[in-house]
Design a protein around this motif. Sequence first.
Motif, PDB file in Angstrom:
ATOM      1  N   THR A 101      69.456   8.837  63.895  1.00 48.62           N
ATOM      2  CA  THR A 101      69.195   8.988  62.461  1.00 48.62           C
ATOM      3  C   THR A 101      70.474   9.280  61.682  1.00 48.62           C
ATOM      4  O   THR A 101      70.712   8.702  60.619  1.00 48.62           O
ATOM      5  N   SER A 170      55.431  17.242  50.698  1.00 51.09           N
ATOM      6  CA  SER A 170      55.229  16.432  49.490  1.00 51.09           C
ATOM      7  C   SER A 170      54.469  17.244  48.446  1.00 51.09           C
ATOM      8  O   SER A 170      53.650  18.116  48.791  1.00 51.09           O
ATOM      9  N   LEU A 226      63.331  10.177  60.948  1.00 47.67           N
ATOM     10  CA  LEU A 226      62.820   9.268  59.924  1.00 47.67           C
ATOM     11  C   LEU A 226      61.310   9.112  60.038  1.00 47.67           C
ATOM     12  O   LEU A 226      60.608   8.995  59.024  1.00 47.67           O
ATOM     13  N   LEU A 227      60.808   9.110  61.268  1.00 45.94           N
ATOM     14  CA  LEU A 227      59.363   9.018  61.464  1.00 45.94           C
ATOM     15  C   LEU A 227      58.672  10.262  60.902  1.00 45.94           C
ATOM     16  O   LEU A 227      57.639  10.164  60.222  1.00 45.94           O
ATOM     17  N   ARG A 229      59.842  12.201  58.569  1.00 46.78           N
ATOM     18  CA  ARG A 229      59.966  12.140  57.097  1.00 46.78           C
ATOM     19  C   ARG A 229      58.882  11.251  56.487  1.00 46.78           C
ATOM     20  O   ARG A 229      58.311  11.586  55.442  1.00 46.78           O
ATOM     21  N   GLU A 230      58.587  10.128  57.125  1.00 44.67           N
ATOM     22  CA  GLU A 230      57.549   9.237  56.608  1.00 44.67           C
ATOM     23  C   GLU A 230      56.186   9.914  56.617  1.00 44.67           C
ATOM     24  O   GLU A 230      55.364   9.698  55.716  1.00 44.67           O
ATOM     25  N   ALA A 231      55.930  10.751  57.618  1.00 49.12           N
ATOM     26  CA  ALA A 231      54.661  11.493  57.661  1.00 49.12           C
ATOM     27  C   ALA A 231      54.598  12.515  56.530  1.00 49.12           C
ATOM     28  O   ALA A 231      53.538  12.752  55.951  1.00 49.12           O
ATOM     29  N   LEU A 233      56.076  12.107  53.608  1.00 51.31           N
ATOM     30  CA  LEU A 233      55.854  11.300  52.405  1.00 51.31           C
ATOM     31  C   LEU A 233      54.414  10.805  52.316  1.00 51.31           C
ATOM     32  O   LEU A 233      53.916  10.518  51.221  1.00 51.31           O
ATOM     33  N   ALA A 234      53.746  10.727  53.480  1.00 47.86           N
ATOM     34  CA  ALA A 234      52.338  10.319  53.508  1.00 47.86           C
ATOM     35  C   ALA A 234      51.406  11.520  53.345  1.00 47.86           C
ATOM     36  O   ALA A 234      50.196  11.397  53.546  1.00 47.86           O
ATOM     37  N   ARG A 236      51.077  14.271  55.132  1.00 50.74           N
ATOM     38  CA  ARG A 236      50.414  14.718  56.353  1.00 50.74           C
ATOM     39  C   ARG A 236      50.698  16.184  56.667  1.00 50.74           C
ATOM     40  O   ARG A 236      49.956  16.806  57.417  1.00 50.74           O
ATOM     41  N   PHE A 249      64.887  11.712  48.493  1.00 52.20           N
ATOM     42  CA  PHE A 249      63.471  11.900  48.175  1.00 52.20           C
ATOM     43  C   PHE A 249      63.248  13.211  47.420  1.00 52.20           C
ATOM     44  O   PHE A 249      62.328  13.324  46.617  1.00 52.20           O
ATOM     45  N   GLN A 254      59.788  13.218  45.329  1.00 50.02           N
ATOM     46  CA  GLN A 254      58.773  12.852  46.310  1.00 50.02           C
ATOM     47  C   GLN A 254      58.628  13.886  47.422  1.00 50.02           C
ATOM     48  O   GLN A 254      57.620  13.921  48.123  1.00 50.02           O
TER      49      GLN A 254
END
Length: 304
Positions: A101, A170, A226-227, A229-231, A233-234, A236, A249, A254
């Motif tokens: 990363t 988030s 990164l994975l 971070r995406e969670a 942003l979703a 979770r 972000f 965000q």
Amino acid sequence: MDVFSAMGVFVRVVDLKSFSLAAAELEISSSSVSKQIAHLEQHVGARLLQRTTRRLNVTEIGSAYYEQCQKIISQVEESENLVSQLQGKPQGVLRINCNMTFGQLLLSKAVPEFMEAYPDIKFDITLEDGDVDLVRDSFDLALRITHPQLPDSSHIAREVASIPMYICGSPKYLELKGCPKVPQDLKQHNCLIFMLASNTNSWVLNGKDGRETVQVTGDLKANNGLLVREAVLAHRGLACLASFVIERFVEAGQIKVLFPEYEPERLSLYAIYPDRKYTSPKVSLFIDFFKAWLADNLHQEFLL
């Protein structure tokens, strides 16, 4: 036959356990690799490798010869480094191994700037997480993020930068689940775990009353920031991530950083390289450049 060149081919075949992978790395044909190994075996008068359709094994003699080849290649490289030092002109190929990363987000931006300034230096970069054997895998330099106190090693380690780790989530998640007010509130939240971070599921905050550690749990563990971070942003859950992973972000609204009154845990980015008598000028030059580059580009504090 160039014996030294054949030794280099032999070492890469053993390291990669493959004729075809060695050929691809050395940018020669597989048949050329086979011929050089055959000529080398003929030269030394012994079988070095046992090759089948499925496996490649090093013979007992081949294993001993491999170790000697490594030493010879290392000595030649040190001699060339000494000449380069005396000439004062950094050049050659710089082989770097870096965390995945960090390499994607920061190293990838610094390298082109360095190449623009020093066109005589070429790069061979591998991004991967976990331990690496610098000598065996022929890397000049490894970049690793870890605790400020490194374990004892035969390698030299220079601290290049301090990396703050922020607990974050988030705005939508915080609206739905509530915003934790004190560190112990994290136990009531779904915490997303970045497994390769040294703190893993023990998150640390430093407040006016001292250091506070919280054991957290959640429904996601991953070995890639990164994975995780995406969670986040979703919506979770919450996560503890490096500043460079979440920076843009946070600025876009965000992701929200929590606990502004606490000092985040800090990890260190180390440049690690073999302990040799002569350090290559290209290694020293890049470390100095990258340290200055990070001082200008690595976000240390967010305006909360």
